[in-house]
Design a protein around this motif. Structure first.
Motif, PDB file in Angstrom:
ATOM      1  N   ILE A   1       0.831  -1.209   0.000  1.00  0.00           N
ATOM      2  CA  ILE A   1       0.000   0.000   0.000  1.00  0.00           C
ATOM      3  C   ILE A   1       0.864   1.257   0.000  1.00  0.00           C
TER       4      ILE A   1
ATOM      5  N   ASP B   1       2.287   1.667  -3.480  1.00  0.00           N
ATOM      6  CA  ASP B   1       1.240   2.101  -4.416  1.00  0.00           C
ATOM      7  C   ASP B   1       0.929   3.576  -4.250  1.00  0.00           C
ATOM      8  N   LYS B   2       0.868   4.037  -3.013  1.00  0.00           N
ATOM      9  CA  LYS B   2       0.582   5.456  -2.768  1.00  0.00           C
ATOM     10  C   LYS B   2       1.733   6.338  -3.243  1.00  0.00           C
TER      11      LYS B   2
ATOM     12  N   LEU C   1      -3.588  -0.148  -5.946  1.00  0.00           N
ATOM     13  CA  LEU C   1      -3.898   0.226  -4.568  1.00  0.00           C
ATOM     14  C   LEU C   1      -5.259  -0.349  -4.176  1.00  0.00           C
TER      15      LEU C   1
END
Length: 648
Positions: free
Chosen positions: A271, A274-275, A283
């Motif tokens: 996560i 992905d951010k 995400l």
């Protein structure tokens, strides 16, 4: 029921390759545009074709225009080679635009022209794109046929690189069909080649595909082993995007093993990546995996929040995996007791699956709706949906899902006194359970050993709030890396000791089965002798002078068994499963001696037919006993009786 989250991260078009010419950037495009006005005849066709190809990603509309011009001019001057290339370019362009009908039309023309030219490479490239079109449309048999034709041509011209890419595409089709063994064989052939050539990128891609397939096969130890090898390669390459995919896949596998804390650690790092790189679609997949882990740990509100976040991201991107997140949200509503809301999401998922020809989504939606309709008393709908789900899963050979749906169908028909059907589906359930039982034992060992290793190293717990806490970013990354190193070590240890563990398991199973057969057979023999003796006693009074009858009674008397076989069985059994009976009796006082014996047989993983034989009853009676036992143990309909007893 575990949601099949693994599919979200899958790169189904791994083998997509669209050569014939390398792109040399804007300078080559400008040069071609400068040359075009002064070109004529076949030279102009070639320039138009090359311009079409160079612009296929950046200026699709202009690329199609140049392709149309090339097609028209090559037809006028009878330039078949240029005409074939123009048709191939348009086949690719319309495939990229997802206009499959137009793409296939140009593909058929291209293949026919290449056949006339005896251009095997051109035919192979065209078959490949035709296969990708069919795969997009969900026409798996057609896709397989096209890819096999492409493979045949590439093998004739000995084009090794493209042979591997087609092999991967064939694996992808088999995977989409739920035919996991040939899919796995395709991926592993490429893995062997990549190891031999030292191609780390090819190795990582196909190990990841193999890991996903192993996981769907229920071989979670092998799935983790493959994924951790991929992780090692990607960390060395510092490839953030692929690293996030792999971490999310590892987390999904841990969810299957019900190792939710470990899953949370792994997916948290995915996560954060992905951010950082702005990968909203992936995400969303990571949020779904996190939601599954949180649900498993009992954090239903948090799971609901992350499922909603995933839905928002998927709807925004128009993601093809939308159906699975709808199912996940429906399951969250159902867990919260919001049945109507759950029904809405399952129905929507079914509609999306049917529209996009995602058979897995359709089958899972049907199964979930079937369960809901049983609860609401809509029996006709329930039966229809459950049978439809069973048809797909039986065809695809997914034993875990077959086990779940046949259990549901058996209980459904049993509750309605349709015992013949109930027994038929119970037999299917038993067969499916037997197929996955060995894997469950391996998974239990894997789970225990990983947790034992982690327990020695973990010094803190991760508490996830309703929203991701950016302040804990580096703590999460550090813990995730610690876990990954630990898990890698564990997987290596399991691999080295797998044969030893397997031998110990087999010995334990053998001793447990011998114990059951010897003790219970003796009990059954004793019961038979006593029943037979009781029936003969009146005859001895009726025929006092019959010597043969009295001799038979004396023989039976000598065979009477005085030992307390039940006590012997309990004592020996509890050497294998300590405090098993104490736990059952402490929590379920109404259980009889027969119930306890039946629970022990299930704990020893003895199949229904064998239980019937050593107990001296029919398989139907065993199935009825299983049903009564479920009621006495108050096991919810969605839970598995065997799994419940194995957990004690």
């Amino acid at each position: 029921m575990c949601i099949d989250i693994r599919r979200f991260s899958r790169l189904l078009l791994l083998g997509l390759f669209l050569v014939p010419t390398l792109s040399f950037g804007q300078s080559i495009i400008d040069s071609l545009k400068n040359v075009l006005p002064d070109s004529e005849g076949t030279e102009k066709v070639d320039v138009l074709n090359q311009l079409t190809w160079e612009l296929k990603f950046s200026e699709t509309t202009n690329a199609i225009s140049y392709g149309d011009q090339s097609l028209a001019l090559s037809g006028e001057i009878g330039y078949k080679k240029g005409q074939a290339q123009a048709n191939y370019n348009l086949l690719v362009l319309y495939y990229l635009k997802q206009e499959s009908s137009k793409s296939i039309e140009f593909g058929n023309h291209a293949i026919e022209l290449y056949r006339q030219l005896e251009d095997l490479l051109g035919m192979a490239r065209s078959w490949n794109i035709m296969g990708l079109n069919s795969l997009t449309l969900g026409e798996h048999e057609h896709a397989l046929d096209y890819f096999k034709k492409a493979l045949e041509q590439f093998e004739i011209v000995n084009n090794e690189e493209n042979i591997l890419k087609i092999e991967a595409n064939i694996g992808n089709v088999y995977y989409r069909m739920g035919n996991y063994q040939p899919a796995l064989e395709s991926y592993l052939r490429i893995v062997d080649y990549a190891r031999e050539k030292g191609d780390q990128n090819l190795l990582a891609a196909n190990l990841q595909n193999a890991a996903i397939t192993y996981s769907d096969f229920g071989q979670f130890a092998k799935a983790l082993e493959s994924s951790f090898e991929v992780l090692k390669i990607l960390r060395a390459q510092n490839d953030s995007s692929k690293l996030a995919n792999t971490l999310q896949q590892i987390a999904s596998t841990f969810n299957e093993l019900e190792m939710y804390e470990e899953s949370t650690l792994s997916v948290s790092e995915a996560i954060l990546i992905d951010k950082r790189v702005g990968r909203d679609v992936h995400l969303g997949a990571s949020y779904i995996t996190l939601a599954s882990a949180l649900k498993g740990e009992g954090y239903l509100d948090s799971a609901f929040y992350y499922n909603k976040e995933a839905l928002r991201l998927y709807e925004k991107a128009g993601n093809k995996s939308l159906g699975m997140v709808l199912i996940s949200l429906g399951s969250s509503h159902n867990s919260r007791g919001e049945v109507k809301e759950a029904e809405v999401f399952f129905e929507r998922a079914l509609e999306v699956g049917q529209q996009r020809k995602r058979e897995t989504v359709v089958a899972l939606s049907q199964f979930k709706l079937g369960q809901l309709y049983i609860e609401s008393g809509e029996t006709d709908k329930a039966e229809s949906f459950l049978l439809a789900a069973h048809e797909y899963w039986a065809r695809s050979g997914r034993y875990k899902q077959i086990s779940a749906v046949t259990k549901e169908l058996s209980e459904f028909y049993s509750d309605r006194a349709q015992y013949e059907r109930a027994i038929r589906y119970q037999k299917m359930h038993d067969m499916a359970e037997d197929s996955v039982f060995g894997r469950q034992k391996q998974n239990e060992l894997m789970r225990l050993m990983v947790r034992q290793n982690l327990a020695q190293q973990e010094s803190s717990l991760i508490n996830l709030p309703e929203k991701a806490d950016s302040e804990n970013r580096w703590l999460l990354i550090g813990l995730a890396m610690l876990f990954i190193l630990s898990a890698w070590t564990t997987v290596y240890f399991v691999g080295k000791n797998r044969n030893k563990i397997k031998k110990l398991e087999e010995d334990l199973d053998k001793k447990g089965r011998e114990l059951a057969f010897l003790s219970l057979s003796a009990m059954q023999k004793e019961n038979f002798i006593r029943e037979f003796t009781d029936k003969l006693k009146p005859l001895t009074s009726e025929f006092p002078g019959n010597k043969e009858l009295h001799a038979l009674m004396r023989i039976l008397k000598t065979q009477e068994i005085q030992e307390d076989h039940w006590s012997r069985f309990k004592s020996a059994f509890e050497q294998i499963a300590p405090h098993f009976f104490d736990h059952l009796l402490a929590n379920y006082q109404s259980l009889t001696e027969t119930d306890l014996r039946f629970c022990a047989l299930i704990r020893l993983a003895i199949p229904t037919k064998e239980i019937a034989r050593i107990s001296g009853i029919s398989s139907a009676s065993v199935n009825k006993a299983r049903y009564r036992l479920r009621k006495r143990l108050e096991i919810p309909s969605e839970d598995n009786l065997d799994r419940f007893i194995l957990s004690i």
